[in-house]
Motif scaffolding. Structure first.
Motif, PDB file in Angstrom:
ATOM      1  N   GLU A   1      30.226  31.495   8.715  1.00 34.87           N
ATOM      2  CA  GLU A   1      29.795  32.411   7.108  1.00 34.87           C
ATOM      3  C   GLU A   1      30.397  33.363   7.347  1.00 34.87           C
ATOM      4  O   GLU A   1      30.297  34.447   8.601  1.00 34.87           O
ATOM      5  CB  GLU A   1      28.406  32.405   7.431  1.00 34.87           C
ATOM      6  CG  GLU A   1      27.278  32.234   6.334  1.00 34.87           C
ATOM      7  CD  GLU A   1      26.022  32.874   6.950  1.00 34.87           C
ATOM      8  OE1 GLU A   1      25.214  31.731   6.346  1.00 34.87           O
ATOM      9  OE2 GLU A   1      25.170  33.508   7.117  1.00 34.87           O
TER      10      GLU A   1
ATOM     11  N   LYS B   1      28.723  36.942   6.100  1.00 41.60           N
ATOM     12  CA  LYS B   1      27.410  37.714   5.041  1.00 41.60           C
ATOM     13  C   LYS B   1      28.513  38.676   4.177  1.00 41.60           C
ATOM     14  O   LYS B   1      28.706  39.718   4.629  1.00 41.60           O
ATOM     15  CB  LYS B   1      26.093  38.108   5.454  1.00 41.60           C
ATOM     16  CG  LYS B   1      25.630  38.703   5.233  1.00 41.60           C
ATOM     17  CD  LYS B   1      24.269  39.014   6.342  1.00 41.60           C
ATOM     18  CE  LYS B   1      23.168  37.484   5.696  1.00 41.60           C
ATOM     19  NZ  LYS B   1      21.994  37.652   6.626  1.00 41.60           N
TER      20      LYS B   1
ATOM     21  N   HIS C   1      30.651  30.995   2.598  1.00 39.25           N
ATOM     22  CA  HIS C   1      31.430  29.948   3.632  1.00 39.25           C
ATOM     23  C   HIS C   1      32.540  29.322   3.725  1.00 39.25           C
ATOM     24  O   HIS C   1      32.903  29.078   2.347  1.00 39.25           O
ATOM     25  CB  HIS C   1      30.175  28.543   3.392  1.00 39.25           C
ATOM     26  CG  HIS C   1      28.522  29.928   3.218  1.00 39.25           C
ATOM     27  ND1 HIS C   1      27.930  29.498   4.502  1.00 39.25           N
ATOM     28  CD2 HIS C   1      27.772  29.667   2.334  1.00 39.25           C
ATOM     29  CE1 HIS C   1      26.433  29.864   4.725  1.00 39.25           C
ATOM     30  NE2 HIS C   1      26.837  30.345   2.940  1.00 39.25           N
TER      31      HIS C   1
ATOM     32  N   THR D   1      26.968  39.158  -8.310  1.00 36.68           N
ATOM     33  CA  THR D   1      25.785  38.797  -8.206  1.00 36.68           C
ATOM     34  C   THR D   1      25.515  39.088  -9.180  1.00 36.68           C
ATOM     35  O   THR D   1      24.233  38.523 -10.057  1.00 36.68           O
ATOM     36  CB  THR D   1      25.150  39.127  -6.905  1.00 36.68           C
ATOM     37  OG1 THR D   1      24.778  40.516  -6.580  1.00 36.68           O
ATOM     38  CG2 THR D   1      25.941  37.821  -6.033  1.00 36.68           C
TER      39      THR D   1
ATOM     40  N   GLN E   1      21.910  34.129  -3.970  1.00 33.54           N
ATOM     41  CA  GLN E   1      21.124  33.316  -2.889  1.00 33.54           C
ATOM     42  C   GLN E   1      19.859  33.753  -2.277  1.00 33.54           C
ATOM     43  O   GLN E   1      18.929  32.897  -1.761  1.00 33.54           O
ATOM     44  CB  GLN E   1      21.965  33.107  -1.689  1.00 33.54           C
ATOM     45  CG  GLN E   1      23.422  32.347  -1.516  1.00 33.54           C
ATOM     46  CD  GLN E   1      24.508  32.651  -1.260  1.00 33.54           C
ATOM     47  OE1 GLN E   1      24.579  33.159  -0.213  1.00 33.54           O
ATOM     48  NE2 GLN E   1      25.308  32.131  -0.703  1.00 33.54           N
ATOM     49  N   LYS E   2      19.955  34.626  -2.066  1.00 35.93           N
ATOM     50  CA  LYS E   2      18.018  35.939  -1.508  1.00 35.93           C
ATOM     51  C   LYS E   2      17.498  36.811  -2.617  1.00 35.93           C
ATOM     52  O   LYS E   2      18.707  37.370  -3.113  1.00 35.93           O
ATOM     53  CB  LYS E   2      18.360  36.299  -0.372  1.00 35.93           C
ATOM     54  CG  LYS E   2      18.409  34.513   0.963  1.00 35.93           C
ATOM     55  CD  LYS E   2      18.007  35.170   2.546  1.00 35.93           C
ATOM     56  CE  LYS E   2      18.088  34.201   3.033  1.00 35.93           C
ATOM     57  NZ  LYS E   2      18.447  34.981   4.727  1.00 35.93           N
TER      58      LYS E   2
ATOM     59  N   TYR F   1      23.585  37.421   0.136  1.00 35.39           N
ATOM     60  CA  TYR F   1      24.807  36.552   0.066  1.00 35.39           C
ATOM     61  C   TYR F   1      26.142  36.719   0.954  1.00 35.39           C
ATOM     62  O   TYR F   1      25.792  37.729   1.322  1.00 35.39           O
ATOM     63  CB  TYR F   1      25.679  37.098  -1.974  1.00 35.39           C
ATOM     64  CG  TYR F   1      26.490  36.404  -2.077  1.00 35.39           C
ATOM     65  CD1 TYR F   1      26.113  35.247  -2.624  1.00 35.39           C
ATOM     66  CD2 TYR F   1      27.554  36.298  -1.349  1.00 35.39           C
ATOM     67  CE1 TYR F   1      27.124  34.000  -3.425  1.00 35.39           C
ATOM     68  CE2 TYR F   1      28.507  34.871  -2.080  1.00 35.39           C
ATOM     69  CZ  TYR F   1      28.622  34.269  -2.779  1.00 35.39           C
ATOM     70  OH  TYR F   1      28.752  32.479  -3.438  1.00 35.39           O
ATOM     71  N   SER F   2      26.343  35.434   1.253  1.00 38.50           N
ATOM     72  CA  SER F   2      27.355  35.057   1.877  1.00 38.50           C
ATOM     73  C   SER F   2      28.206  34.332   2.122  1.00 38.50           C
ATOM     74  O   SER F   2      27.561  33.045   0.837  1.00 38.50           O
ATOM     75  CB  SER F   2      26.637  33.975   3.496  1.00 38.50           C
ATOM     76  OG  SER F   2      25.053  35.053   4.102  1.00 38.50           O
TER      77      SER F   2
END
Length: 269
Positions: A20, A22, A15, A53, A61-62, A12-13
């Motif tokens: 950005e 991380k 912005h 998360t 996000q990933k 997760y980052s």
């Protein structure tokens, strides 16, 4: 034991105008059913982001997060709320709210639109208040309680959800040491008596070592170590995690490590 929660390759980052940042980088771990997991690490290392998360307050996000073997991205909010209860750091309630009213919010995932609380709901609310020791204050305003009492009321609310897993972000923050121990002993009791799975961010390393079955250490969004306290709370790991030289001893009755002294690397007190 079965895996209650599984995190695979989570990143997760954040912005902003500056670019950005991380917060989490390729995090993977499992939480077994009935396990008490503590997340530790320096301030700003990603502990709270990890819990956000996991509880879907922030999107993954990933990577993937699975609850009871099911991808949480494919689960509805109500379905998740019946399995996972979340207590954020320093929660607040309206000044007029009573303890019983606060705890009753834990039953909302089970209510149908425009329906009122059922007899079963009221029984569960009373049980949660009794279990956490706040029943005698049920008609008191939450805002009038002490810090420890207020935190017990919040725990009663998440307990009233009747979920299998509790997610708590630093539930002992701003509490005196006696209240900290009260809250942690309550959570450990719920964990042992009701096989509740607990995932908790803790700031105090010795509390994590004393109460948790499993510890993960985060630094700059990266997983540094994970495992049982006796295995991972070592001088080498604490050096990596906090940049300190730690002195450890071991409680032989309960088999957990204690950090009793530390200094900055290459420095003395």
């Amino acid at each position: 034991m079965n895996s209650k929660l599984e995190v695979q390759g989570l990143s997760y980052s954040y912005h902003s105008m500056d670019g950005e940042t991380k917060a989490l980088s390729n995090i993977s771990f499992q939480v077994e059913e009935g396990e008490f997991l503590a997340v530790v690490g320096p301030s700003g290392c990603g502990k709270s982001t990890l819990l956000k998360t996991i509880s879907r307050i922030l999107p993954a996000q990933k990577g993937t997060i699975s609850l009871d073997g099911k991808d949480m991205q494919k689960m509805s909010h109500k379905e998740i709320a019946k399995k996972m209860a979340v207590l954020p750091q320093s929660p607040t309630a309206p000044e007029y709210l009573t303890v019983k009213e606060l705890v009753s919010y834990g039953r909302f995932p089970y209510q149908k639109p425009l329906s009122s609380l059922t007899k079963e709901d009221h029984e569960i609310i009373s049980w949660a208040m009794e279990k956490t020791g706040v029943y005698e204050w049920k008609d008191h305003k939450v805002s009038a309680l002490s810090g420890g009492q207020r935190q017990r009321a919040w725990i009663a609310m998440v307990l009233a959800q009747k979920s299998d897993i509790l997610i708590l972000d630093e539930p002992t923050t701003y509490l005196d040491i006696s209240y900290q121990l009260e809250i942690l002993e309550l959570l450990k009791e719920l964990n042992l008596e009701h096989q509740l799975t607990v995932v908790m961010v803790l700031h105090e390393l010795n509390h994590a070592a004393k109460f948790a079955d499993h510890i993960i250490g985060l630094k700059k969004g990266t997983l540094i170590f994970e495992g049982a306290p006796m295995e991972v709370i070592t001088k080498e790991n604490l050096n990596k995690l906090y940049d300190i030289n730690a002195q450890l001893m071991y409680d032989t009755t309960q088999s957990y490590p204690i950090c009793f002294d530390y200094s900055l690397q290459n420095k003395t007190h």
